[in-house]
Design an enzyme around this catalytic site. Structure first.
Site, PDB file in Angstrom:
ATOM      1  N   GLN A 141      -3.324  -3.929  -0.279  1.00  0.00           N
ATOM      2  CA  GLN A 141      -4.525  -2.813  -1.227  1.00  0.00           C
ATOM      3  C   GLN A 141      -4.575  -1.115   0.746  1.00  0.00           C
ATOM      4  OE1 GLN A 141      -7.751  -4.131  -2.109  1.00  0.00           O
ATOM      5  NE2 GLN A 141      -8.626  -2.171  -2.617  1.00  0.00           N
ATOM      6  N   ASP A 142      -4.837  -1.788   1.535  1.00  0.00           N
ATOM      7  CA  ASP A 142      -5.099  -0.507   2.831  1.00  0.00           C
ATOM      8  C   ASP A 142      -4.494  -1.704   3.786  1.00  0.00           C
ATOM      9  OD1 ASP A 142      -8.545   0.637   2.639  1.00  0.00           O
ATOM     10  OD2 ASP A 142      -7.459  -1.487   2.210  1.00  0.00           O
TER      11      ASP A 142
END
Length: 237
Positions: free
Chosen positions: A76-77
């Site tokens: 995701q990040d």
């Protein structure tokens, strides 16, 4: 696409593997990328700490060229703690305590293939073998999870998936959790293998659906079926 002289100049300044740079040129010279660059410049001008370090933002693409990609593990990040993020999804620098998600990944690796749980979390060895460790968002502000979402990175990484989808065959996409699975809806299941499971974070994994997913053995079985060298998932001590 035909690039103008100004666009060629802009592209030449991007420190990115040439195979990716060529395939992603349209996005890299777009106004969306300009806005993303400007956002990052403004963040730094405000003395905000950004992870990973600027030289590692494109680490996943620079470590795993387009022609070398066998597997994609979509995150995701980046991690938002000091010295954690190194530009590879789920990976941390050697000497850093393993984050809970990575501990669970290693537990599944051990259960699936009998590989001893690694003592460090640097996944560069996987990336060197063709595992593209790609986060959907490539930067984050220190201590502020998801702070760089919806700034343009998602469109950039969608373009990466589109390039792989169109230009390559028999790539394994490992999608852990609903976020990655939504992003992976664009993948052609006729050309590629998509493996889905719950996210390895403790909250999600403990609800069921991650442990026992056997993505590592399934990945290697698929690669071997298509005459592709399997991944050696064991990390060095």
């Amino acid at each position: 696409m035909q690039l103008t002289e100004q666009q060629h100049d802009k592209l030449s300044k991007v420190q990115l593997d040439e195979s990716w740079k060529h395939s992603l040129a349209e996005f890299l010279v777009s106004s969306r990328m300009d806005e993303l660059r400007q956002f990052l410049i403004e963040q730094k001008n405000q003395d905000k700490v950004i992870y990973p370090p600027s030289k590692q933002i494109f680490n996943a693409l620079n470590t795993t060229p387009l022609s070398a990609v066998k597997v994609v593990i979509l995150g995701q990040d980046p991690y938002h703690g000091p010295n954690q993020a190194n530009g590879l999804s789920f990976s941390v620098q050697k000497g850093i305590v393993l984050p809970p998600s990575l501990r669970n990944i290693f537990h599944e690796l051990n259960t699936d293939l009998g590989i001893p749980v690694p003592k460090h979390g640097d996944l560069t060895k996987w990336a060197d073998q063709g595992v593209l460790l790609l986060n959907s968002v490539l930067t984050v502000e220190a201590g502020q999870p998801t702070s760089h979402q919806k700034r343009g990175w998602e469109q950039f990484t969608d373009s990466i998936i589109d390039v792989l989808n169109e230009q390559r065959e028999h790539v394994v996409f490992i999608l852990w959790g609903a976020y990655a699975q939504r992003k992976g809806q664009r993948i052609d299941r006729e050309k590629h293998l998509v493996l889905k499971a719950a996210h390895p974070s403790p909250l999600a994994a403990n609800r069921g659906g991650f442990f026992g997913c056997k993505v590592f053995s399934k990945t290697n079985n698929y690669l071997k079926q298509h005459g592709i060298e399997p991944i050696d998932w064991q990390l060095d001590a």
